[in-house]
Design a protein around this motif. Structure first.
Motif, PDB file in Angstrom:
ATOM      1  N   VAL A 195       0.943  -1.377  -0.014  1.00  0.00           N
ATOM      2  CA  VAL A 195      -0.129  -0.103  -0.252  1.00  0.00           C
ATOM      3  C   VAL A 195       0.925   1.223   0.008  1.00  0.00           C
ATOM      4  CG1 VAL A 195      -0.141  -0.033   2.592  1.00  0.00           C
ATOM      5  CG2 VAL A 195      -2.096   1.022   1.132  1.00  0.00           C
ATOM      6  N   SER A 196       0.402   2.385  -0.592  1.00  0.00           N
ATOM      7  CA  SER A 196       1.033   3.529  -0.866  1.00  0.00           C
ATOM      8  C   SER A 196      -0.021   4.624  -0.047  1.00  0.00           C
ATOM      9  CB  SER A 196       1.469   4.009  -2.111  1.00  0.00           C
ATOM     10  OG  SER A 196       2.060   5.141  -2.132  1.00  0.00           O
ATOM     11  N   LEU A 197       0.532   5.385   0.947  1.00  0.00           N
ATOM     12  CA  LEU A 197      -0.544   6.262   1.668  1.00  0.00           C
ATOM     13  C   LEU A 197      -0.085   7.811   1.448  1.00  0.00           C
ATOM     14  CD1 LEU A 197      -0.395   4.509   5.014  1.00  0.00           C
ATOM     15  CD2 LEU A 197      -1.841   4.150   3.220  1.00  0.00           C
ATOM     16  N   PHE A 198      -1.276   8.392   0.983  1.00  0.00           N
ATOM     17  CA  PHE A 198      -1.156   9.848   0.840  1.00  0.00           C
ATOM     18  C   PHE A 198      -2.385  10.621   0.741  1.00  0.00           C
ATOM     19  CE2 PHE A 198      -1.380   7.380  -3.179  1.00  0.00           C
ATOM     20  CZ  PHE A 198      -2.655   7.933  -3.818  1.00  0.00           C
ATOM     21  N   PRO A 199      -2.535  12.009   1.172  1.00  0.00           N
ATOM     22  CA  PRO A 199      -3.804  12.504   1.208  1.00  0.00           C
ATOM     23  C   PRO A 199      -4.056  13.205  -0.122  1.00  0.00           C
ATOM     24  CG  PRO A 199      -2.060  13.968   1.956  1.00  0.00           C
ATOM     25  CD  PRO A 199      -1.247  12.642   1.660  1.00  0.00           C
ATOM     26  N   ARG A 200      -5.417  13.324  -0.430  1.00  0.00           N
ATOM     27  CA  ARG A 200      -6.136  13.994  -1.764  1.00  0.00           C
ATOM     28  C   ARG A 200      -7.200  14.794  -1.249  1.00  0.00           C
ATOM     29  NH1 ARG A 200      -1.533  13.414  -3.112  1.00  0.00           N
ATOM     30  NH2 ARG A 200      -0.683  12.522  -5.073  1.00  0.00           N
ATOM     31  N   ASN A 201      -7.656  15.357  -2.339  1.00  0.00           N
ATOM     32  CA  ASN A 201      -8.770  16.020  -2.201  1.00  0.00           C
ATOM     33  C   ASN A 201      -9.956  15.035  -2.870  1.00  0.00           C
ATOM     34  OD1 ASN A 201      -8.288  18.342  -1.109  1.00  0.00           O
ATOM     35  ND2 ASN A 201      -7.977  19.680  -2.618  1.00  0.00           N
ATOM     36  N   LEU A 202     -11.155  14.937  -2.153  1.00  0.00           N
ATOM     37  CA  LEU A 202     -11.970  13.996  -2.742  1.00  0.00           C
ATOM     38  C   LEU A 202     -13.130  15.041  -3.142  1.00  0.00           C
ATOM     39  CD1 LEU A 202     -13.416  11.565  -3.461  1.00  0.00           C
ATOM     40  CD2 LEU A 202     -14.504  11.639  -0.779  1.00  0.00           C
ATOM     41  N   ILE A 203     -13.502  15.074  -4.325  1.00  0.00           N
ATOM     42  CA  ILE A 203     -14.573  16.247  -4.983  1.00  0.00           C
ATOM     43  C   ILE A 203     -15.835  15.469  -5.421  1.00  0.00           C
ATOM     44  CG2 ILE A 203     -14.769  18.254  -6.398  1.00  0.00           C
ATOM     45  CD1 ILE A 203     -11.740  18.410  -6.442  1.00  0.00           C
ATOM     46  N   THR A 204     -16.861  15.849  -4.998  1.00  0.00           N
ATOM     47  CA  THR A 204     -18.048  15.050  -5.503  1.00  0.00           C
ATOM     48  C   THR A 204     -18.693  16.226  -6.573  1.00  0.00           C
ATOM     49  OG1 THR A 204     -19.398  16.183  -3.753  1.00  0.00           O
ATOM     50  CG2 THR A 204     -18.650  14.082  -3.418  1.00  0.00           C
ATOM     51  N   ASP A 205     -19.744  15.388  -7.536  1.00  0.00           N
ATOM     52  CA  ASP A 205     -20.554  16.018  -8.281  1.00  0.00           C
ATOM     53  C   ASP A 205     -20.872  17.615  -7.889  1.00  0.00           C
ATOM     54  OD1 ASP A 205     -19.944  13.977  -9.966  1.00  0.00           O
ATOM     55  OD2 ASP A 205     -21.724  12.958  -9.904  1.00  0.00           O
ATOM     56  N   ALA A 206     -21.358  17.591  -6.549  1.00  0.00           N
ATOM     57  CA  ALA A 206     -21.753  18.706  -6.117  1.00  0.00           C
ATOM     58  C   ALA A 206     -20.656  19.830  -5.949  1.00  0.00           C
ATOM     59  CB  ALA A 206     -22.523  18.636  -4.782  1.00  0.00           C
ATOM     60  N   GLY A 207     -19.461  19.617  -6.316  1.00  0.00           N
ATOM     61  CA  GLY A 207     -18.472  20.559  -6.057  1.00  0.00           C
ATOM     62  C   GLY A 207     -17.881  20.426  -4.702  1.00  0.00           C
ATOM     63  N   GLN A 208     -18.251  19.389  -3.656  1.00  0.00           N
ATOM     64  CA  GLN A 208     -17.548  19.838  -2.283  1.00  0.00           C
ATOM     65  C   GLN A 208     -16.287  19.157  -2.468  1.00  0.00           C
ATOM     66  OE1 GLN A 208     -20.864  18.159  -0.095  1.00  0.00           O
ATOM     67  NE2 GLN A 208     -22.085  19.957   0.299  1.00  0.00           N
ATOM     68  N   SER A 209     -15.404  19.667  -1.618  1.00  0.00           N
ATOM     69  CA  SER A 209     -14.224  19.276  -1.513  1.00  0.00           C
ATOM     70  C   SER A 209     -13.837  18.962  -0.312  1.00  0.00           C
ATOM     71  CB  SER A 209     -13.019  20.493  -2.161  1.00  0.00           C
ATOM     72  OG  SER A 209     -11.817  19.854  -2.010  1.00  0.00           O
ATOM     73  N   GLU A 210     -12.880  17.799  -0.044  1.00  0.00           N
ATOM     74  CA  GLU A 210     -12.583  17.604   1.378  1.00  0.00           C
ATOM     75  C   GLU A 210     -11.257  16.678   1.149  1.00  0.00           C
ATOM     76  OE1 GLU A 210     -14.000  14.473   4.958  1.00  0.00           O
ATOM     77  OE2 GLU A 210     -15.352  14.718   3.257  1.00  0.00           O
ATOM     78  N   ALA A 211     -10.230  17.145   2.036  1.00  0.00           N
ATOM     79  CA  ALA A 211      -9.034  16.459   2.020  1.00  0.00           C
ATOM     80  C   ALA A 211      -9.210  14.829   2.849  1.00  0.00           C
ATOM     81  CB  ALA A 211      -7.917  17.237   2.945  1.00  0.00           C
ATOM     82  N   VAL A 212      -9.020  13.838   2.234  1.00  0.00           N
ATOM     83  CA  VAL A 212      -9.096  12.537   2.914  1.00  0.00           C
ATOM     84  C   VAL A 212      -7.653  11.662   2.743  1.00  0.00           C
ATOM     85  CG1 VAL A 212     -11.321  12.321   2.326  1.00  0.00           C
ATOM     86  CG2 VAL A 212      -9.867  11.673   0.565  1.00  0.00           C
ATOM     87  N   ASP A 213      -7.535  10.624   3.383  1.00  0.00           N
ATOM     88  CA  ASP A 213      -6.369   9.922   3.537  1.00  0.00           C
ATOM     89  C   ASP A 213      -6.901   8.955   2.355  1.00  0.00           C
ATOM     90  OD1 ASP A 213      -4.670  11.208   5.475  1.00  0.00           O
ATOM     91  OD2 ASP A 213      -5.985  10.335   6.942  1.00  0.00           O
ATOM     92  N   VAL A 214      -6.114   8.508   1.465  1.00  0.00           N
ATOM     93  CA  VAL A 214      -6.062   7.671   0.400  1.00  0.00           C
ATOM     94  C   VAL A 214      -5.261   6.519   0.493  1.00  0.00           C
ATOM     95  CG1 VAL A 214      -5.779   7.210  -2.236  1.00  0.00           C
ATOM     96  CG2 VAL A 214      -6.902   9.367  -1.100  1.00  0.00           C
ATOM     97  N   ALA A 215      -5.664   5.100   0.240  1.00  0.00           N
ATOM     98  CA  ALA A 215      -4.607   3.947   0.177  1.00  0.00           C
ATOM     99  C   ALA A 215      -4.721   3.479  -1.039  1.00  0.00           C
ATOM    100  CB  ALA A 215      -5.255   3.039   1.472  1.00  0.00           C
ATOM    101  N   ALA A 216      -3.716   3.434  -1.738  1.00  0.00           N
ATOM    102  CA  ALA A 216      -3.391   2.994  -2.901  1.00  0.00           C
ATOM    103  C   ALA A 216      -2.844   1.415  -2.618  1.00  0.00           C
ATOM    104  CB  ALA A 216      -2.523   3.786  -3.979  1.00  0.00           C
ATOM    105  N   MET A 217      -3.785   0.471  -3.062  1.00  0.00           N
ATOM    106  CA  MET A 217      -3.638  -1.026  -2.180  1.00  0.00           C
ATOM    107  C   MET A 217      -3.659  -1.913  -3.267  1.00  0.00           C
ATOM    108  SD  MET A 217      -5.015  -1.754   1.326  1.00  0.00           S
ATOM    109  CE  MET A 217      -6.795  -1.970   0.945  1.00  0.00           C
ATOM    110  N   THR A 218      -3.152  -2.900  -2.965  1.00  0.00           N
ATOM    111  CA  THR A 218      -3.248  -3.942  -3.959  1.00  0.00           C
ATOM    112  C   THR A 218      -4.540  -4.733  -3.535  1.00  0.00           C
ATOM    113  OG1 THR A 218      -1.741  -5.371  -2.343  1.00  0.00           O
ATOM    114  CG2 THR A 218      -1.029  -4.332  -4.338  1.00  0.00           C
ATOM    115  N   ALA A 219      -5.261  -5.481  -4.646  1.00  0.00           N
ATOM    116  CA  ALA A 219      -6.269  -6.074  -4.419  1.00  0.00           C
ATOM    117  C   ALA A 219      -6.107  -7.432  -3.434  1.00  0.00           C
ATOM    118  CB  ALA A 219      -6.806  -6.740  -5.646  1.00  0.00           C
TER     119      ALA A 219
END
Length: 893
Positions: free
Chosen positions: A172-196
């Motif tokens: 897994v590789s961990l990093f923060p990113r902005n999650l933006i929905t269709d409504a345009g709301q933005s939020e910084a979240v912790d992302v896990a790029a992970m193997t299946a």
């Protein structure tokens, strides 16, 4: 087989204890009656005289009964119920001692249990997953650097192909990113790029849709995302049709593939998962971004076997790639070590555990003092039991059961308090960090913690009962009994108790003072004036993505990244300043009221040595318009200009406390200073020119401080302060929307009012202040009770002496003065020592001068201690003075 027959016989006697006791009594009675009849028949003695002689010849019926009971074996089990009932009656007879001792030990046990539980959860937790104890982590250890080095795609691919003792090896590789929905709301979240494979290893089914698949990791596969339950509820209102919808993660669009159930935050605190694409071939050791690698031990495989396989891989790489792998060896480690530095946490918790165990020993020693005083009042009872045949071990065992019952009550209260304390501490840590705790951290107590608490209970029981029991049953018990019955006073405390009582008084005076000073420091820090209305400012921490969510760099060079950073911050400032609610905007690496880095400063013209290594001051780097935005005018000199932002600039602005504390009130503008690094030989940086002076603006670590100019693009992670004319909370959502429009890859963290950001930094200190206050209250209550008990006991043992002296014509006032002299001297010595310790605290860590009210409070507390001592002396002294002189003389004769 004889030992088995003996064990069965012992068990039969133990089970049929009442019948055995009845047969033994009948046998002894018959023996005495036969001897009595023999003496009457052969010597013509009267029945009473013959029975007395028969009992004397027999040698003590009760002593023989005790010997036979000991010979049965398991006698402690048979007598435990009797000792338990007696212990309960004794604790009920002395309710004050029971209450104080139980509360004191409960606090010590609660502190020790809480620290032990935190160690378990942070260092070696049991993961709440199917066979979670078999999930292990992998890391590389560089022996030449004595530290871990990140695993890379090369390591993961190698381990996945070679290890046979591990199944579902995952990365897994961990990093923060902005999650933006269709409504345009933005939020910084912790992302896990992970193997299946990680989802297979976790063995948790999705609530909606599916988890990641190996097909998602293939190059060219459609970008997908799996979201957590909390994000699904908060951002999508729990819409069950969310699967298939499109969201933006940073600058990329991804399709929602599934929703995980509530509580699933694997690998630590994460609620967003995307595929990790690891190249199967072509990577070299050390190339690529760092990865966290973990897996599950295969069926029948052990940790030792997996470590042996890793060692073989490491030795092969050391030979094949010596330039990078000569000193690097792969290791198998507990899963939690991938997310925490085990050395720092283990050392800190180990030291904390040692401290609280020592605290428990200290508390138990105080309770032992109380138990000692109580046991000394039962000296006659214990001596009589010894004379009737009770062995020393039997008496010590009975007193141990009394201590065990008291410690048992304490551990019950302590476990409840520990659970509440752990829960509140974890909540404080979560609130202070602004992030969730790892999913394996809970507020319950593990079985190993309960075993640890049981061990502490036995240790406490031994300290508070066995040591006093051994002392009170030491040699000379019969002689002390004769002295006691003759008015000699029996057991007395020796001269060593002067030091004990004085130390107790000094500690009792010091603990509340330390608690008060620390609480005052916390309150002053929380209420310190930052020089402007912080509630009208919105603050946040900004960070710009360097890579896309897929790991692709967004800029070809560092210069390109800086250019994008400068354009982003300039456009953000322009857009935000165009909002009618905004009064001003500025950037800084530290904002007023938050923690600032500390430096030592050399002033031009002053000698710099290892004994005088410079002045400690706080520092911050700020944008040129910082002082205008926060409303802090320049008091002398000038403000920063645009030219000062150049990295070669030597301009610096200091605050008023700097002028007072460092320069001694001398005119600052035009003077030169430089930062000093103190090693064996002090070394310093370039000289800086003081160009201006501002008022103090809430530097927490120390009021003296300086400011350096900074350009926003010079710091990838920066803080922003926005002055708002209306409500700063209402503008927060608008600021997020504007920032999202300016740059979707700009992350916004810790968005809150500036005064709230300041307050969150004091949560841990607040918690420690409450704990210290509770500790001081318990120490105060326990110490006052112990001092009262010991002083009262020492005076009461002189009752006959006082009566005799009065009977012989001594003046009552002189007798009272003689009685009070030693206890008052002991308490007075403790007050003096405590006052010295308090004074050291004022000029030491608290660096303060006590006010008149504080000095009066300490003096009043010392007077209270003397009053407690007087009260402990007056009651037994008045009782002794009521003794009739004739009665006292008759007793002495």
């Amino acid at each position: 087989m004889k030992w088995r027959d003996a064990a069965r016989a012992h068990l039969r006697l133990l089970i049929a204890r009442r019948a055995a006791e009845s047969r033994m009594n009948q046998e002894f009675r018959l023996h005495v009656e036969l001897e009595t009849e023999k003496l009457m028949r052969e010597h013509g003695l009267a029945p009473d005289a013959a029975r007395r002689r028969a009992l004397v010849a027999f040698g003590g019926v009760e002593k023989h009964k005790e010997a036979l009971r000991d010979d049965r074996g398991f006698v402690w089990l048979g007598s435990f119920s009797l000792d338990l009932r007696l212990a309960i009656r004794m604790l009920a007879r002395y309710p004050a001692l029971t209450l104080v001792g139980c509360a004191a030990m409960a606090f010590g046990i609660a502190a020790a249990v809480a620290v032990f539980e935190l160690r378990n959860q942070m260092v070696a937790p049991s993961l709440p997953l199917d066979q979670g104890s078999r999930i292990v982590g992998f890391r590389n250890w560089d022996a030449s650097l004595t530290r871990p080095v990140p695993a890379t795609s090369y390591d993961f691919a190698t381990w996945r192909d070679v290890l046979t003792s591990i199944e579902d090896l995952s990365a897994v590789s961990l990093f923060p990113r902005n999650l933006i929905t269709d409504a345009g709301q933005s939020e910084a979240v912790d992302v896990a790029a992970m193997t299946a494979s990680a989802f297979r290893m976790a063995r948790v089914l999705p609530e909606l849709g599916r988890t990641l698949l190996e097909a998602d990791e293939e190059p060219g596969a459609p970008p997908v995302i799996v979201i957590g339950h909390d994000i699904w509820k908060r951002r999508f209102s729990g819409d069950r049709e969310v699967v298939g919808r499109t969201v933006r993660l940073g600058g990329e669009r991804r399709t929602v593939a599934g929703v995980m159930p509530e509580g699933f935050a694997f690998p630590a605190v994460h609620g967003i998962w995307i595929p990790l694409r690891v190249p199967a071939v072509g990577s070299a050791p050390g190339d690529g971004p760092g990865l966290l690698v973990f897996g599950r031990l295969a069926r029948g495989a052990s940790r030792e076997r997996a470590q042996a396989e890793l060692l073989a891989i490491g030795q092969r790489d050391a030979v094949g790639v010596p330039e990078t792998r000569e000193h690097v060896r792969p290791q198998l480690v507990p899963y939690a070590w991938l997310f925490f530095d085990p050395s720092g946490i283990q050392l800190g918790l180990a030291l904390g555990n040692i401290f609280v165990v020592m605290l428990l020993v200290l508390v138990a020693a105080n309770v032992a003092l109380l138990m000692f005083a109580r046991a000394a009042t039962r000296e006659s009872e214990i001596a009589v039991r010894s004379a009737l045949g009770a062995s020393r071990a039997r008496i010590v065992a009975q007193l141990f059961v009394e201590g065990l019952v008291l410690a048992g009550l304490a551990v019950i209260v302590g476990l409840v308090a520990a659970r509440v304390g752990v829960r509140s501490l974890l909540a404080m840590m979560e609130a202070n960090s602004g992030r969730s705790l790892p999913f394996w951290v809970g507020d319950g107590l593990a079985p190993t913690t309960l075993i640890y608490a049981g061990t502490l209970t036995l240790l406490s029981a031994a300290l508070i009962s066995v040591l006093p029991a051994l002392k009170i049953t030491s040699r000379g018990l019969e002689a002390r009994l004769r002295q006691s019955t003759a008015g000699g006073g029996g057991f007395r405390f020796g001269g060593v108790w002067t030091l004990v009582i004085a130390s107790q008084v000094a500690a009792t005076l010091t603990f509340p003072a330390a608690s008060f000073f620390f609480h005052r420091w916390v309150v002053e820090g929380q209420t310190r004036d930052v020089g402007f209305p912080a509630a009208r400012y919105l603050s946040a921490r900004l960070q710009l993505d360097r890579e896309s969510a897929s790991g692709v760099p967004m800029d070809t060079t560092e210069l390109a990244f800086r250019s994008r950073l400068r354009r982003t911050y300039a456009e953000l400032e322009r857009r935000v300043m165009s909002e009618p609610e905004v009064a001003g905007l500025t950037f800084a690496d530290r904002l007023p009221g938050t923690l600032h880095p500390r430096w030592r400063i050399e002033v031009d013209g002053e000698a710099l040595t290892t004994s005088a290594p410079g002045h400690p001051v706080s520092s911050a780097s700020v944008a040129p318009n910082f002082f205008d935005v926060v409303g802090a005018p320049i008091l002398a000199g000038r403000a920063f200009a645009a030219a000062d932002v150049d990295s070669a600039s030597a301009a610096v602005i200091v605050n008023q406390s700097f002028v007072t504390q460092v320069l001694g009130g001398r005119h600052p503008v035009g003077r030169r200073i430089r930062r000093v690094r103190v090693d064996d030989t002090p070394t310093a940086g370039p000289w800086l020119d003081i160009v201006g002076v501002v008022r103090d603006l809430g530097m927490v670590e120390g009021p003296a401080g300086l400011y350096l100019p900074i350009a926003p693009e010079a710091a990838p992670v920066l803080r922003i302060a926005i002055g708002v004319r209306s409500s700063s909370e209402s503008f927060a959502a608008r600021f997020r929307a504007v920032a999202n429009e300016v740059e979707p890859t700009l992350q916004i963290h810790e968005l809150m009012r500036l005064d709230d950001a300041w307050a969150s930094g004091w949560l841990e200190s607040q918690y420690m202040s409450r704990v210290l206050a509770l500790l001081s209250a318990i120490a105060l209550l326990l110490s006052l009770t112990a001092i009262y008990s010991v002083v009262s006991f020492t005076v009461s043992r002189r009752t006959q002496e006082i009566g005799v002296r009065v009977a012989l014509g001594a003046d009552r006032r002189r007798v009272i003065a003689a009685v009070l002299r030693r206890p008052l001297a002991q308490v007075g010595l403790g007050n003096v020592a405590g006052a010295i310790l308090v004074a050291v605290m004022f000029v030491g860590p608290f660096e303060s001068t006590p006010s008149v009210v504080e000095t009066a409070s300490i003096a009043a507390y010392a007077v209270l201690m003397m009053g407690v001592c007087l009260l402990a002396c007056v009651v037994p002294t008045r009782r002794a003075l009521r003794v009739e002189p004739a009665s006292a003389l008759r007793v002495e004769r």
